[in-house]
Design a protein around this motif. Structure first.
Motif, PDB file in Angstrom:
ATOM      1  N   VAL A 167      36.264  43.517  43.372  1.00  0.00           N
ATOM      2  CA  VAL A 167      36.485  41.842  43.741  1.00  0.00           C
ATOM      3  C   VAL A 167      37.452  41.398  42.635  1.00  0.00           C
ATOM      4  O   VAL A 167      38.213  40.480  43.145  1.00  0.00           O
ATOM      5  N   VAL A 168      37.733  41.986  41.513  1.00  0.00           N
ATOM      6  CA  VAL A 168      38.302  41.272  40.412  1.00  0.00           C
ATOM      7  C   VAL A 168      39.821  40.847  40.862  1.00  0.00           C
ATOM      8  O   VAL A 168      40.299  41.738  41.842  1.00  0.00           O
ATOM      9  N   ASP A 169      40.455  39.914  40.318  1.00  0.00           N
ATOM     10  CA  ASP A 169      41.934  39.986  40.308  1.00  0.00           C
ATOM     11  C   ASP A 169      42.630  40.994  39.729  1.00  0.00           C
ATOM     12  O   ASP A 169      42.826  40.965  38.444  1.00  0.00           O
ATOM     13  N   GLN A 170      43.048  42.204  40.196  1.00  0.00           N
ATOM     14  CA  GLN A 170      43.676  43.424  39.927  1.00  0.00           C
ATOM     15  C   GLN A 170      45.154  42.788  39.194  1.00  0.00           C
ATOM     16  O   GLN A 170      45.899  42.089  40.159  1.00  0.00           O
ATOM     17  N   GLY A 171      45.486  42.742  37.967  1.00  0.00           N
ATOM     18  CA  GLY A 171      46.662  42.124  37.420  1.00  0.00           C
ATOM     19  C   GLY A 171      47.853  42.764  37.702  1.00  0.00           C
ATOM     20  O   GLY A 171      49.064  42.357  37.521  1.00  0.00           O
ATOM     21  N   ARG A 172      47.981  44.061  37.998  1.00  0.00           N
ATOM     22  CA  ARG A 172      48.973  44.818  38.217  1.00  0.00           C
ATOM     23  C   ARG A 172      49.111  45.841  39.449  1.00  0.00           C
ATOM     24  O   ARG A 172      48.138  46.345  40.025  1.00  0.00           O
ATOM     25  N   GLU A 173      50.202  45.970  39.928  1.00  0.00           N
ATOM     26  CA  GLU A 173      50.560  46.898  41.149  1.00  0.00           C
ATOM     27  C   GLU A 173      50.115  48.360  40.860  1.00  0.00           C
ATOM     28  O   GLU A 173      50.278  48.611  39.665  1.00  0.00           O
ATOM     29  N   PRO A 174      49.663  49.110  41.995  1.00  0.00           N
ATOM     30  CA  PRO A 174      49.620  49.079  43.102  1.00  0.00           C
ATOM     31  C   PRO A 174      48.077  48.444  43.417  1.00  0.00           C
ATOM     32  O   PRO A 174      47.804  48.729  44.770  1.00  0.00           O
ATOM     33  N   GLY A 185      35.082  38.441  38.930  1.00  0.00           N
ATOM     34  CA  GLY A 185      34.818  39.930  38.783  1.00  0.00           C
ATOM     35  C   GLY A 185      35.524  40.590  37.634  1.00  0.00           C
ATOM     36  O   GLY A 185      36.535  40.277  37.220  1.00  0.00           O
ATOM     37  N   GLU A 186      35.160  42.030  37.233  1.00  0.00           N
ATOM     38  CA  GLU A 186      35.791  42.751  36.174  1.00  0.00           C
ATOM     39  C   GLU A 186      35.526  44.350  36.474  1.00  0.00           C
ATOM     40  O   GLU A 186      34.404  44.725  37.090  1.00  0.00           O
ATOM     41  N   GLU A 233      28.776  40.445  44.359  1.00  0.00           N
ATOM     42  CA  GLU A 233      29.095  41.760  44.931  1.00  0.00           C
ATOM     43  C   GLU A 233      29.030  42.961  43.837  1.00  0.00           C
ATOM     44  O   GLU A 233      29.774  43.017  43.052  1.00  0.00           O
ATOM     45  N   PHE A 234      27.892  43.751  43.919  1.00  0.00           N
ATOM     46  CA  PHE A 234      27.737  44.756  42.816  1.00  0.00           C
ATOM     47  C   PHE A 234      27.261  45.856  43.569  1.00  0.00           C
ATOM     48  O   PHE A 234      26.685  45.934  44.777  1.00  0.00           O
TER      49      PHE A 234
END
Length: 415
Positions: A174-181, A203-204, A234-235
């Protein structure tokens, strides 16, 4: 009056009285300076308005208090053709792709949620070491301008207290993934809504429903939430790995979900459950193996008992994975051979975490879930929304996602 009330009232008053700030990108602008409170950030400042288009992404930050902000960007260039995408904070998709001819401009507006760990001056979110200093929790609203030839004329930022906020609570899917990919559906979700909606992704990676609350993340959500806002929950991926007395689908997990329901409703919010997305584990007959045990059923049971609307991502992603098959489904996830990226030093073969294309597809499943439960939120979908079926996924080869300059080969917490 308590200190907490006075601080909350002061922040609200500040947001209501703050004026719109306009930044002219046709004139020289310095790198971000904390005293000035705005400027180019993260990477080297761009060369703007040259006769040749710039192919490098760039970032722009503005220091603002916690809250929602309506952002209006005017994209394009008087001197050259341009192709621009816009993301906010940690790679939240806001403008997918804007193509402009020389001399042409296009205007887009969207609402961005900005936050810090502080909770009404009384306590803080217990963020992880890896979150410290990230664009998710700092004191700036950051925009990323990317694409084959990004071009910006102006940016206007103004407080927005009217938009309905959708707070997302969850884990690494769910989380805003900060880095590619890496990517997750939560950071693609804002793409589909107009300015009546603001998506606030809390989310984390690695969290369970219980640890989310223990780290005061739900407290922060409730402190920011107004009556009528929404909380998506969502867990499951990490909850199923808890060991010890009382753990399992039918105790710790369901108790935590019930707490979410009670606390959100007590504050006047609306709650929506999302069953956990599938992992990519295929049986020999080409069907997907259930790796979540009884956890999806446990969430469904709580939803039925408490009359919580439910989006069955578990069932929908099963269809999506099986439609694409054992090999094709790799294109939804961080599955890349060595040499796929210039910075890559190992093969990626992750069966849980989505890449940008997979996250984009799952975000569409969430929107379709809102349509199935007849949510009033569907009235705020953008005009270019088209209905989607996991049985007919998009073509991964034509998906548009210019890479951000930030990358990390380490796998996110959780699995």
């Amino acid at each position: 009056m308590t200190f907490r009330f006075l601080l909350s009232f002061s922040l609200l008053l500040l947001a209501m009285t703050a004026k719109a700030e306009k930044f002219d990108f046709t004139k020289p602008m310095a790198a971000y300076d904390d005293a000035a409170g705005y400027g180019f950030d993260v990477v080297d400042a761009p060369v703007l308005n040259g006769r040749k288009a710039q192919a490098k992404p760039f970032y722009f930050s503005v220091k603002v208090p916690d809250g929602n902000y309506r952002v209006t960007v005017t994209l394009g260039s008087k001197r050259h053709a341009a192709e621009t995408s816009v993301r906010a904070e940690s790679r939240r998709m806001m403008v997918e792709k804007c193509v402009t001819r020389k001399g042409q401009t296009e205007m887009f507006s969207f609402v961005v949620h900005k936050r810090t760990p502080d909770i009404d001056g009384s306590k803080k979110v217990r963020i992880k070491p890896g979150e410290v200093g990230s664009m998710t929790w700092d004191d700036k609203l950051t925009l990323e301008f990317n694409g084959a030839a990004p071009a910006v004329q102006s940016v206007v930022i103004e407080p927005d207290t009217a938009a309905v906020t959708l707070f997302l609570c969850g884990n690494s899917t769910v989380v805003d993934q900060g880095r590619e990919p890496w990517a997750s559906w939560g950071q693609m979700f804002p793409r589909w809504f107009d300015t009546n909606v603001c998506v606030a992704n809390y989310g984390e990676s690695g969290l369970t429903a219980s640890s989310f609350m223990a780290q005061n993340r739900l407290d922060k959500v409730l402190a920011m939430m107004k009556k009528g806002d929404y909380v998506f929950c969502e867990f499951g991926h990490n909850d199923e790995k808890e060991k010890g007395p009382g753990t399992g689908a039918w105790y710790h997990y369901t108790v935590a979900l019930k707490k979410f329901v009670d606390r959100v409703r007590e504050k006047g919010g609306n709650i929506i459950f999302c069953t956990p997305t599938q992992r990519r584990f295929f049986e020999k007959d080409g069907t997907l193996r259930n790796t979540h045990g009884e956890f999806p059923d446990a969430m469904r049971a709580v939803a039925q008992r408490e009359q919580v609307p439910l989006i069955d991502l578990n069932a929908e992603t099963k269809t999506l994975f099986e439609t694409m098959g054992p090999e094709g489904s790799k294109h939804l996830l961080v599955h890349y051979p060595l040499g796929s990226f210039p910075w890559q030093n190992k093969v990626f073969a992750d069966n849980t975490h989505f890449n940008p294309f997979g996250a984009y597809e799952v975000s569409k499943l969430v929107v379709m879930g809102l349509k199935r439960i007849s949510s009033p939120l569907v009235s705020f979908l953008r005009a270019d929304w088209q209905d989607f079926s996991p049985s007919h996924p998009d073509d991964w080869q034509t998906f548009y996602w210019p890479q951000s300059p930030l990358y990390d080969g380490r796998k996110p917490d959780g699995n």
